[in-house]
Design a protein around this motif. Structure first.
Motif, PDB file in Angstrom:
ATOM      1  N   GLY A 264       0.798  -1.222   0.000  1.00 48.12           N
ATOM      2  CA  GLY A 264       0.000   0.000   0.000  1.00 48.12           C
ATOM      3  C   GLY A 264       0.827   1.265   0.000  1.00 48.12           C
ATOM      4  N   ASN A 265       2.158   1.131   0.013  1.00 43.40           N
ATOM      5  CA  ASN A 265       3.034   2.300  -0.029  1.00 43.40           C
ATOM      6  C   ASN A 265       4.233   2.012  -0.928  1.00 43.40           C
ATOM      7  N   ASP A 266       5.091   3.011  -1.083  1.00 47.09           N
ATOM      8  CA  ASP A 266       6.233   2.863  -1.984  1.00 47.09           C
ATOM      9  C   ASP A 266       7.160   1.725  -1.544  1.00 47.09           C
ATOM     10  N   MET A 267       7.788   1.094  -2.527  1.00 48.92           N
ATOM     11  CA  MET A 267       8.751   0.024  -2.274  1.00 48.92           C
ATOM     12  C   MET A 267      10.089   0.429  -2.876  1.00 48.92           C
ATOM     13  N   LYS A 268      11.111   0.566  -2.024  1.00 54.82           N
ATOM     14  CA  LYS A 268      12.441   0.906  -2.522  1.00 54.82           C
ATOM     15  C   LYS A 268      12.989  -0.242  -3.382  1.00 54.82           C
ATOM     16  N   PHE A 269      13.732   0.120  -4.407  1.00 61.10           N
ATOM     17  CA  PHE A 269      14.293  -0.896  -5.294  1.00 61.10           C
ATOM     18  C   PHE A 269      15.230  -1.854  -4.552  1.00 61.10           C
ATOM     19  N   ASP A 270      15.917  -1.357  -3.526  1.00 66.63           N
ATOM     20  CA  ASP A 270      16.860  -2.236  -2.830  1.00 66.63           C
ATOM     21  C   ASP A 270      16.176  -3.203  -1.865  1.00 66.63           C
ATOM     22  N   SER A 271      14.831  -3.139  -1.775  1.00 64.95           N
ATOM     23  CA  SER A 271      14.113  -4.083  -0.913  1.00 64.95           C
ATOM     24  C   SER A 271      13.285  -5.086  -1.718  1.00 64.95           C
ATOM     25  N   ILE A 272      13.464  -5.099  -3.041  1.00 65.41           N
ATOM     26  CA  ILE A 272      12.701  -6.022  -3.884  1.00 65.41           C
ATOM     27  C   ILE A 272      13.013  -7.471  -3.533  1.00 65.41           C
ATOM     28  N   ALA A 273      14.300  -7.786  -3.486  1.00 66.59           N
ATOM     29  CA  ALA A 273      14.722  -9.168  -3.246  1.00 66.59           C
ATOM     30  C   ALA A 273      16.167  -9.177  -2.780  1.00 66.59           C
TER      31      ALA A 273
END
Length: 347
Positions: A264-273
């Motif tokens: 429901g909120n932004d997801m930083k690219f470094d937390s994808i996987a």
């Protein structure tokens, strides 16, 4: 703690002997009108304090529940010389095994069933028995969505919250990893099981290229391609753009993924996987993240500064700069996606 675990193991053996040796029973009767007497200098304990430790089987495929203390599940176990966060940030702590040793790591999801905050270390205690030798664990806590670790003795788990805890056992490198006795203690409750690490390896899910991996609460991720190359260019190479070139004698192992943010909120690219690789079952390499920007016209190596908006998608590349010889061998790539472990093998 070694004494406690040893005592519990001894109690388990004693109970077994009692069950087998049931041929003799001694009974003492108190004559009518007389009261039983306590031995001099002793006092009867309240019933709650007389309860003996409970020793039971540690369940590996479902939750273990200890009322008013904790509910916990063994997620996985593995061995490694260097314990790193599953999705390392640019700055993170890691743990290296002692010289001549390796870590056996037990990963547990633990829910605090107490009425107040409890430090992770006090929620559960873990011990490992190998050939009669007891090993204590260093407890650490996964934090920042897998980007770092916290200390188990200072990190609190709130009431009814769940934390992912790592128990690190520093054991000799030549340990037989198929004959490990894991003991988990919560209060007076002990669960124990004989475990082989290969049983957990067989449960890791295999990645299929161009097939979505979806967690409805967080992310839908597709591994588009895995390949070696000495350079990485953006898909569109008109105008000015950034690119990556490996050093002489080296090449890049490149993993391309597309991720859709279901949070429901932004997801930083470094937390994808979290992605890492091992060559020939021995040589470990971490991987750094590069993302596509400007509609595929550029690349950016600062994933922590960019985010994917809810229900939007983005493209990222995971790169490991490795010696050129790695390209001709066997490489196992490990993925940590939405709290689950996956792998993909080349060669």
């Amino acid at each position: 703690m070694k004494k406690l675990i040893t005592l519990i193991l001894a109690l388990t053996m004693l109970l077994s002997l009692c069950a087998c040796g049931g041929g003799s029973t001694t009974q003492t009767n108190t004559p009518a009108g007389e009261e039983s007497q306590e031995a001099p200098g002793t006092e009867a304990l309240p019933e709650a304090e007389q309860s003996a430790p409970v020793v039971a089987e540690l369940l590996l495929n479902k939750a273990n529940v200890v009322e008013d203390i904790a509910e916990y599940t063994v997620v996985t176990m593995y061995s490694t010389d260097d314990v790193m966060p599953p999705k390392p940030a640019s700055v993170f702590s890691h743990y290296e095994a002692s010289s001549g040793c390796t870590y056996v790591v037990a990963v547990l999801d633990v829910k605090n069933l107490a009425a107040s905050d409890v430090t992770a270390q006090d929620l559960l205690t873990a011990g490992l028995a190998i050939d009669g030798q007891i090993y204590d664990a260093n407890c650490i806590v996964e934090e920042d969505d897998g980007a770092s670790f916290g200390y188990g003795n200072t990190t609190a788990v709130s009431a009814l919250d769940t934390a992912r805890l790592y128990y690190l056992f520093d054991v000799p490198a030549n340990t037989d990893m198929e004959k490990l006795q894991l003991n988990i203690i919560a209060g007076t409750d002990t669960r124990t099981a004989i475990i082989g690490l290969s049983a957990f390896e067989s449960k890791i899910k295999a990645i299929t290229l161009n097939t979505e991996i979806t967690d409805s609460e967080t992310i839908s991720l597709t591994v588009n391609d895995v390949y070696f190359s000495t350079t990485l260019y953006p898909p569109i190479t008109t105008g000015y753009y950034s690119y990556y070139e490996a050093a002489a004698g080296k090449t890049y192992l490149i993993v391309k993924v597309t991720a859709k943010n279901l949070k429901g909120n932004d997801m930083k690219f470094d937390s994808i996987a979290g992605v890492k690789c091992v060559y020939n079952e021995k040589y470990n390499y971490s991987m750094f993240t590069v993302l596509e920007t400007d509609g595929g016209a550029n690349l950016n190596g600062y994933p922590g500064q960019y985010a994917i908006a809810p229900l939007d998608s983005g493209v990222a590349y995971y790169l490991a700069e490795v010696p050129a010889e790695v390209e001709s061998g066997k490489v196992e790539i490990s993925f940590y996606i939405a709290g689950e472990y996956y792998n993909y093998t080349i060669g």
